[in-house]
Design a protein around this motif. Sequence first.
Motif, short mmCIF file in Angstrom:
data_model
loop_
_atom_site.label_atom_id
_atom_site.label_comp_id
_atom_site.label_asym_id
_atom_site.label_seq_id
_atom_site.Cartn_x
_atom_site.Cartn_y
_atom_site.Cartn_z
N UNK A 34 29.19 4.48 22.02
CA UNK A 34 28.66 5.84 21.91
C UNK A 34 27.14 5.85 22.07
N UNK A 35 26.45 4.91 21.44
CA UNK A 35 24.98 4.94 21.50
C UNK A 35 24.49 4.67 22.92
N UNK A 233 32.65 11.03 21.90
CA UNK A 233 31.75 10.57 20.85
C UNK A 233 30.31 10.89 21.19
N UNK A 236 29.49 14.56 21.26
CA UNK A 236 29.28 15.12 19.93
C UNK A 236 27.87 14.81 19.41
N UNK A 298 19.93 5.88 6.62
CA UNK A 298 20.71 5.98 7.85
C UNK A 298 22.16 6.38 7.62
N UNK A 299 22.53 6.56 6.35
CA UNK A 299 23.91 6.99 6.11
C UNK A 299 24.07 8.42 6.60
N UNK A 300 25.20 8.67 7.26
CA UNK A 300 25.43 10.01 7.80
C UNK A 300 26.11 10.90 6.77
N UNK A 302 28.78 13.51 6.33
CA UNK A 302 29.93 13.92 7.15
C UNK A 302 30.35 15.35 6.81
N UNK A 321 25.56 13.05 11.63
CA UNK A 321 25.69 11.76 12.32
C UNK A 321 24.36 11.03 12.29
N UNK A 322 24.44 9.76 12.57
CA UNK A 322 23.26 9.03 12.95
C UNK A 322 22.83 9.57 14.30
N UNK A 351 29.41 10.53 -0.34
CA UNK A 351 30.36 9.66 -1.04
C UNK A 351 29.82 9.21 -2.40
#
Lengths: 371, 127
Positions: A34-35, A233, A236, A298-300, A302, A321-322, A351
């Motif tokens: 994706x990146x 991906x 998005x 860096x945690x996305x 969601x 997202x990242x 989370x």
Amino acid sequence: MAELKTVLNDWHRQHGARMVSFGGWDMPVQYRGIIEEHKAVRQHSGMFDISHMGRLYFKGNGIIPFLDKLCTNQIESMKPNQVRYSLICNSNGGILDDVLVYRLAGQWLVVVNASNREKIVQWIKNHQIDGDFQLVDETLHTAMIAIQGPQSLRICQDLFVDSIQDLAYYYSKPNKIIAAKIGLDASDENLEVLVSRTGYTGEDGIEIIANNSLAVPLANTLLQLGVVPCGLGARDTLRLEAAMPLYGHELHENVDPIQAGLEWAVKLNKRNFLGREGLIRTRDSHERIRIGLELEGKRAAREGALVYSQTQVVGQITSGSYSPTLDRSIAMAYVRADYGILKTALLVDIRGTFTPATVVALPFYKRPGSK
Amino acid sequence: MDLKRLLYAASHEWSDINDQICTMGITQYAVDQLTDVTHLQLPKVGTATTAEKPLGEIESVKAVFDLYAPVTGEVIEVNEAVRRDPSLINQDPYEKGWMLKIRMVPGSDLSHLMNYEKYSKQIAEGH
């Protein structure tokens, strides 16, 4: 119900795609990564199979008044070949779909989201009473390929009989593929295509609607020319950086275009359209708005994650997202309007960890040289 | 890395066990499912681990997954290179992409782990 397959389904698999179910279709989520695909679009050129998007053609004398009744945006004022973004709303003003309307010679095209195609066709039939027009759904007979990124026009220009360089942003033009350029005999029929200067990535580029038989030769040629195959991906993450809403996430039937920040595509002064009364009724009582957030770390965040101000829930994440371009965690959310002011410090429950986030202006990313 | 020498968890961690030291990472199958890894949360050296319990998380562009401890023991080394640059996991999940070394408690039960043949069969069945 069996998944629908675009005419490029085998091509995707042959080129290493990982396939997922999306809006009733079996679609590539990624090929090499994706990146890598995301960066190819930002820096060079990438191609997307978007044949799953619904393509509804309309003909008949009564079509302009009908589309103006169906759409929140102004249709009658569209110039020949122009393309315009619009919402389609239910009677309360809730969003049924977001669409692109194309004014073509002697007919109109409405491109709808894959997951909403059947719903919109039914909605149109329910409101067709006395409407003098015919609707033809060409989704399964045609392919649609987006080529996006700063090098896309240069790479594609030689494939067409007519120049694409003078195609203005949000305009379309019927064109013809030069058979030899994509390895076909000149006698092959169906070289007619529709090219538009549109996209869903925040980059310059085009989208091509072609007969199914052209899709594989065209994809092979683009690949040879260095255009990178990209999956859903990357589509998005690209649209998120460009802050473009996605149906099913930012947009759904319980949100209206004003809350979604799409007031520019709603013409309340237009005589009448479906949803207008609902929108007028609620326009001064908008308790929530769509905002952008930049998060620490860096945690996305969601979809569905709750947004807090101190200990109070003030909203919910719709997409997060990242961001490959910005190398940080970004998200869009609906929050109470009084917490949506730029630079407001909020918290997102990722989370179980309350992660600091700041309200930032949308879009997160603008291509160099754009307004 | 000889993949046939490794043991595998149903949750797609691989374990390379030598002299009661378990080196762990995630399998190529897991990497393919994850897409590009963007963030890794790993326990610190000295953390006690319990087999089959979460010990960290791995996040990709598309989703986030828990990492499960393959063995009961204590973390004795963390791959700092992979913590700094999680894309090493995409590039090379079995060598540069290792994550932790865990000193196993004596007499650890490994019956929940699969050999290569059994794991290959699981992923061939698509889960």
